[in-house]
Write an enzyme that holds these catalytic residues in place. Sequence first.
Site, PDB file in Angstrom:
ATOM      1  N   ASP A  16      -7.629 -37.028  64.332  1.00 49.96           N
ATOM      2  CA  ASP A  16      -7.731 -35.772  63.607  1.00 49.96           C
ATOM      3  C   ASP A  16      -8.724 -34.916  64.399  1.00 49.96           C
ATOM      4  O   ASP A  16      -9.517 -35.427  65.202  1.00 49.96           O
ATOM      5  CB  ASP A  16      -8.189 -35.989  62.151  1.00 49.96           C
ATOM      6  CG  ASP A  16      -7.896 -34.755  61.294  1.00 49.96           C
ATOM      7  OD1 ASP A  16      -7.573 -33.681  61.852  1.00 49.96           O
ATOM      8  OD2 ASP A  16      -7.985 -34.865  60.055  1.00 49.96           O
TER       9      ASP A  16
HETATM   10  C1  BGC Z   1      -7.008 -31.491  59.503  1.00 53.89           C
HETATM   11  C2  BGC Z   1      -5.650 -31.888  60.039  1.00 53.89           C
HETATM   12  C3  BGC Z   1      -5.128 -30.811  60.942  1.00 53.89           C
HETATM   13  C4  BGC Z   1      -6.125 -30.570  62.050  1.00 53.89           C
HETATM   14  C5  BGC Z   1      -5.703 -29.488  63.016  1.00 53.89           C
HETATM   15  C6  BGC Z   1      -7.954 -31.075  60.597  1.00 53.89           C
HETATM   16  O1  BGC Z   1      -9.094 -30.486  60.045  1.00 53.89           O
HETATM   17  O2  BGC Z   1      -7.563 -32.560  58.766  1.00 53.89           O
HETATM   18  O3  BGC Z   1      -4.753 -32.119  58.979  1.00 53.89           O
HETATM   19  O4  BGC Z   1      -3.870 -31.156  61.432  1.00 53.89           O
HETATM   20  O5  BGC Z   1      -7.359 -30.177  61.478  1.00 53.89           O
HETATM   21  O6  BGC Z   1      -5.803 -28.240  62.420  1.00 53.89           O
END
Ligand code: BGC
Length: 758
Positions: free
Chosen positions: A230
């Site tokens: 993530d």
């Molecule tokens: C989120 C993800 C997301 C990623 C990219 C993170 O803060 O938890 O779900 O895909 O950011 O934006």
Amino acid sequence: MANDVDAILSQLTLEEKAALVTGDGFWHTTAIERLGIPAITLSDGPHGVRRQPPEQENGIGGSFPATCFPPAVGLASTWDAELVERIGAALGDESNALDVQVLLGPGVNIKRSPLCGRNFEYFSEDPLVAGELATELIRGIQSKGIGTSLKHFAANSQETDRFRVSADMDERTAREIYLAAFERAVKGAAPATVMAAYNKLNGAYATEDHWLLTDILRDEWGFDGVVVSDWGAVNDRDAAVAAGLDLEMPESEAGPAAIVAAVRGGSLDEAALDAAVRNVLDLVFDHAHLKADASRKLAVPDDMVNAHHALAREAASRAAVLLKNEGGILPLSPESSIAVIGEFARNPRYQGAGSSQIEPTRLDDALTEIRKVAGAPVTFAPGFTLDGGGDAGELLREAVAVASAAQVAVVFLGLPSAAESEGYDRENMDLPANQLAVLAEVVAANPNVVVVLSNGSAVRVSDWDAGVRAILEGWLLGQAGGGATADILFGVTNPSGRLAETIPVKLEDTSAYLDFPGRDGHLEYGDGVFVGYRWFDARQLPVSYPFGHGLSYTTFEYSGLSTSVEGEDADPSVHVSVTVTNTGHAAGREVVQVYVAAPSAEVRRPLNELRGFDVVPLEPGESREVSFTLGFRDFAYFHPTLKRWYVESGPVDILVGASSRDIREQGSVELRVSEPVVPLDRQSSLAEWTKHPGGAQVLAGLLQQAAAQNPDAVGMFQNEELMAMMGSMPLRRIGRFPGIGLTDEQVDGLIAQANAAV
Ligand code: BGC
């Protein structure tokens, strides 16, 4: 494209390898031009494409317009695999139009508490609903060549302290609930990537958890794609490589430096890095051919905008759940005089806040759409402001005035955007007080109140439910939700949404209430496998609306349940069929649900668990037979000591119905499965010895010997009360009692003899 991964790997320097497994900017993999390795683009996701214009790639902020379909909370309440797959295909087409090669979704974390700020982005409290619908979404997206990212792996069921908190649970709970939806989607749809979560699981960061990323995901489930972090989830980069995390996102200076230093210093095996590089190269080469030409304008073409807006409306009209409809007040007659009240009617809340926020291509509001369908003039009063500001007295007076002058008042209530979001959790389950104050006055002014809700997760309805005649739970319906709502209110479409999450009477009744949101960096999953309806049913708690519930403008009858077992032993297969008839006057869609209950299980199991569902469209008077085949895993629990899926022989109830608390037909089958017996050891209790077939034989032998030597000892074994009291005592300790005198060596011999006998 030259993509002989082995040849490329042999030419890469250590620094290049480290760069390849790290992002470039927010959304791209790293290109290495000298070896012809292109970069691909990953972007959010999941219910629309959030592609940021190249000059604005900062992670937050604006993006190109794209269709905003209902978020997972809405998609889940359709329970409609075919529809979700079509939405996936549409997302794949828009990803291609916007030059995105991997769409970051879907999210299948389990809704453990209604307070989780990100519940709108997740499907359900039940792993079958979450896993099955995610599988269809992935299939649809990947049918267009676009990769997906199944997230957030794993146990990211709250936002509070999400970068550090440890989700602490036993393995059975993890396997049966928090990993199960991931397992189903990985095995069923092979997502191109899996996203490792921010949080820890039992003390280990998900990004550094070898058990999670390698032992389970790759070795057990057969995942062969890329594990991506993530965004910002990497803690120690070299530990993450060793655990099986392939790609760190976004760009980082520290990550590649740590990898290079660890390989040079000998603490990270270069082979682990090579494995990650290989996975990333495979991903890049599998998707690079889809990349748009640099000169192509990035936009969703007009014909696609129109077609996908219509699809978003179809999805929204299947997602809204009719919770109650007293006296059949809905559908409304177009001739009735209607007052629409509530800011949400003209200013819709249609998606959640955070990384998944889509810039919609269009936005329908319910007020305009209701006016299009209604035959008589429709009055409107906003009733409240979304931020709680404004002249509350004046807003209230206007609302009461329009409500009193109309036959029916349709009141739009919900959670304002700031109330629930990625990044933080809610503190309570209530609707804002300013909205409830308006509702109370409107109810006093008009006996015919219909409430339409917009919220990303369950809100408390129990304190106002009795005063209103109908509730349409709209969840978040995406950009075409306004039209879909009008269609349902006037009966242009017959509602068919069903709850994928229970609506509890109050927060204090929920399974996570005492644990949430944890303390000292730890979040106990003390409720174990008893989450959502599994909890409310086991505790026999009343709920406002149960899991699986949803009304229709027609009625359905169930009849003729038949069940049969085939292929016993290791691979039981149970066929279930039931006939469903539309006994009312409107065409409708019934969601048939199959639950399984194993009343005689050795471990404490939920009273019943959803094991199959199907959407059945029926014309008035039409009947259809619906069939399901249930297999080993549908009857299994994760055995805590054997550490494997385990089915117990015995009777199993098959319950078919319209919700977890509306079972219409019930049958029973007898399973006979030969499963390995849990071996005895030095700590095994007397009760375990008597249940163990070899143990029972050995005990009988002991008893005979004892009878010869000491009749009192026999008396003890024949005294039921004494035996019940002693049942929990390990045989080894009994052996030490005066007059028995078994040595440890003798006990070991008996254990070996008993285990060998089965
Ligand atoms: C989120 C993800 C997301 C990623 C990219 C993170 O803060 O938890 O779900 O895909 O950011 O934006």
